[in-house]
Design an enzyme around this catalytic site. Structure first.
Site, mmCIF file in Angstrom:
data_model
loop_
_atom_site.group_PDB
_atom_site.id
_atom_site.type_symbol
_atom_site.label_atom_id
_atom_site.label_comp_id
_atom_site.label_asym_id
_atom_site.label_seq_id
_atom_site.Cartn_x
_atom_site.Cartn_y
_atom_site.Cartn_z
ATOM 1 C CG LEU A 81 -2.076 -1.362 1.103
ATOM 2 C CD1 LEU A 81 -2.672 -1.260 2.643
ATOM 3 C CD2 LEU A 81 -2.888 -0.985 -0.066
ATOM 4 C CG MET A 127 2.293 3.113 -8.121
ATOM 5 S SD MET A 127 1.463 3.971 -9.359
ATOM 6 C CE MET A 127 0.940 2.883 -10.325
ATOM 7 N NE ARG A 177 8.451 -4.560 4.375
ATOM 8 C CZ ARG A 177 9.515 -4.340 3.896
ATOM 9 N NH1 ARG A 177 10.464 -5.364 3.658
ATOM 10 N NH2 ARG A 177 9.758 -3.003 3.662
ATOM 11 C CB SER A 219 0.762 3.008 -17.705
ATOM 12 O OG SER A 219 1.323 4.311 -18.099
ATOM 13 C CE LYS A 228 3.486 0.587 -16.968
ATOM 14 N NZ LYS A 228 4.742 0.994 -16.280
ATOM 15 C CG HIS A 234 3.244 2.350 -22.098
ATOM 16 N ND1 HIS A 234 4.011 2.979 -20.739
ATOM 17 C CD2 HIS A 234 2.205 3.195 -22.155
ATOM 18 C CE1 HIS A 234 3.155 4.164 -20.422
ATOM 19 N NE2 HIS A 234 2.237 4.200 -21.345
ATOM 20 C CG ASN A 235 7.157 2.261 -18.599
ATOM 21 O OD1 ASN A 235 6.141 2.187 -19.020
ATOM 22 N ND2 ASN A 235 7.508 2.176 -17.258
ATOM 23 C CD GLU A 279 6.628 7.145 -19.219
ATOM 24 O OE1 GLU A 279 5.530 6.417 -19.249
ATOM 25 O OE2 GLU A 279 7.414 7.569 -18.240
ATOM 26 C CG HIS A 315 32.114 -13.548 -40.888
ATOM 27 N ND1 HIS A 315 32.072 -14.820 -40.162
ATOM 28 C CD2 HIS A 315 33.204 -12.641 -40.057
ATOM 29 C CE1 HIS A 315 32.689 -14.424 -38.943
ATOM 30 N NE2 HIS A 315 33.399 -13.353 -39.248
#
Ligand code: NBP
Length: 476
Positions: A10, A13, A33, A128, A182, A185-186, A189, A452
């Site tokens: 708690l 967020m 906790r 988010s 997510k 997404h960040n 951002e 190569h």
């Protein structure tokens, strides 16, 4: 038991998410906790809905109706594992454990497997919108089984932001899919914020305008295609004056950008997936550069700022060029981010629908923008789109913005203003549309020093030139 759902953790967020759930009429069990966070939540906001507070994890679990859904909202990493270890022995088969923190998607994959073996459902849920979003409606990206979403979906969609009546929450795909998107997404951002910062830097230093004047420019841009939460907030921050000194707020803030790591994860994952997310990478490195205070000091002492700021004849045109550059580079950054999502989904077998993400990112989250409606429409019209950049609306934006974008990169380069995201997005655009790339020379070098091999433009197959011998070509 009376609670419909439980939430442990708690801090800012979790507290706000719990209040959001309670305000929507769901009875919620709450636990933390350290007990004070739980008791203060009940004291300060207990009247907002039906909370059931518990001091012990055992009482908390016992207060939730079966099959239980328990949201964990603690610091990502070891704290999440510690909570899972304490919580899961108390649960019964069929219960759902939801990690709503910013977990790395690979941790989510690991936890999902471990919990599945014990008959529990594990959901990795990306949330988010920060503190404010958690309370008033975030954007929620749910990863996990269909079964888990059947239970969780109604509550999640109930508490999410709403855009045109559509909730900004969806079942993204199995196991790590929610935390993966997510993360991207960040990353997007990061790129978006870096592009905005570059636009500000160029306007301020080439036109010599004050932050408060630039706030008006951003406010105006917010009326058009660039309409977004971040542009609106840019105007807000630029217009703010520091109370202590009376100076523009942006001038008293230390210029070393911090990060919590999701941008870095996005770039690391993109490297693993082989997706060029140049905009996100440059944005992440730009933050890193800003924090290298010692190197910056050393360089400043040796290389004085020989500013050769180009004169601007038509200021309004230059402002328009910067706007066009910002929009075009933003199209590139988002196209790259969506490429990463598509590739991640393919490699992990997640079957993510990019259009659904554009839909749920229209509200609640930090990158919410009018622009996402265009992305949603693009994927609606063509679900297997190769790149957003070639879709009609976006290709027009790139074409319309191209000349201004180039002028801005030239002007910034001449003035010695770093524009890594503007410039790298332009290079990416140029690389994609270029007829021939110098990668051919790189292949030649690789074949010369390391045998190569290379392909040819005129024949199928793989070839090697006997560089140290008679220089004839052989099939490899
Ligand atoms: P924090 O990330 O600061 O974590 C604090 C919470 O973790 C407290 O409830 C704390 O309990 C608990 N915790 C810790 Br630390 N170690 C623990 C342990 N070993 N066992 C049990 N609990 C432990 O909180 P936040 O900023 O609210 O973020 C929560 C999650 O949401 C994070 O994963 C974050 O990345 C993610 N997120 C944050 C934002 C944002 O804008 N802040 C946005 C989106 C997602 P205590 O009170 O007893 O110390």
């Amino acid at each position: 038991p009376t609670a419909d759902i439980g939430l442990t953790g708690l801090a800012v967020m979790g507290r706000n998410l719990a209040r959001n759930i309670a305000r929507h009429g769901h009875t919620i069990a709450v636990h933390n906790r350290s007990t004070e966070k739980m008791t203060s939540l009940l004291e300060d906001h207990g009247d907002e809905g039906d909370f059931v507070g518990s001091e012990s994890m055992a009482d908390f679990v016992a207060s939730i109706k079966q099959p239980r859904a328990v949201i964990i909202m603690v610091k990502a990493g070891e704290a999440t594992d510690a909570v899972i270890d304490e919580l899961t022995p108390l649960l019964d088969e069929g219960d759902i454990v939801v990690d709503a923190g910013n977990a790395h998607f690979e941790d989510t994959l690991r936890r999902q497997q471990a919990l599945e073996e014990r008959g529990l459902h594990f959901v990795g849920m990306g949330v988010s919108g920060g503190e404010e979003g958690a309370l008033n409606g975030p954007s929620i990206m749910v990863g996990g089984s269909e079964h888990a979403y059947e239970t969780l979906g109604p509550i999640v969609e109930d508490i999410a932001a709403l855009v045109d009546g559509t909730p900004c929450a969806t079942h993204v795909g199995p196991d790590g899919a929610g935390h993966f998107v997510k993360m991207v997404h960040n990353g997007i951002e990061y790129a978006d914020m870096q592009l905005i910062a570059e636009a500000y830097d160029v306007l301020r230093n080439i036109l010599g305008r004050e932050p408060a004047e630039l706030a008006d420019v951003f406010r105006e841009w917010n009326e058009g295609d660039l309409d977004s939460f971040l542009i609106e907030m840019t105007a807000d921050v630029l217009a703010h004056t520091d109370a202590a000194t009376g100076r523009p707020f942006v001038d008293v803030v230390a210029d070393a950008a911090e990060q919590k790591g999701t941008g870095r994860w996005t770039v690391q994952s993109a490297l693993d997936l082989g997706v060029p997310v140049t905009g996100i990478a440059e944005a992440t490195f730009a933050r890193s550069v800003s924090g290298h205070v010692e190197q910056r000091e050393a360089a400043r002492a040796v290389f004085s700022q020989t500013s050769d700021t180009p004169g601007v004849e038509d200021e309004e045109q230059f402002v328009e060029d910067v706007r066009a550059a910002l929009y075009a580079a933003k199209v590139v950054a988002y196209a790259q981010g969506f490429d990463q999502i598509t590739e991640g989904s393919n490699q992990h077998g997640w079957d993510v629908s990019p259009g659904d993400l554009a839909t749920i990112w229209r509200g609640g989250c930090i990158i919410r923008a009018k622009f996402l409606d265009r992305i949603r429409e693009a994927y609606e019209a063509e679900p297997d789109l190769t790149t957003l950049m070639t879709q009609e609306y976006f290709s027009k934006a790139l074409r319309d913005g191209e000349a201004g974008w180039r002028r801005v990169v030239v002007a910034a380069t001449q003035a010695g203003i770093p524009v890594p995201a503007f410039a790298s997005s332009l290079s990416y655009f140029d690389a994609l549309r270029r007829d021939r790339l110098p990668a051919a020379l790189i292949q030649g070098l690789r074949d010369n020093f390391g045998a190569h091999t290379y392909g040819r433009v005129d024949r199928e197959g793989s070839f090697h030139t006997l560089w140290a011998g008679d220089r004839s070509e052989v099939d490899a």
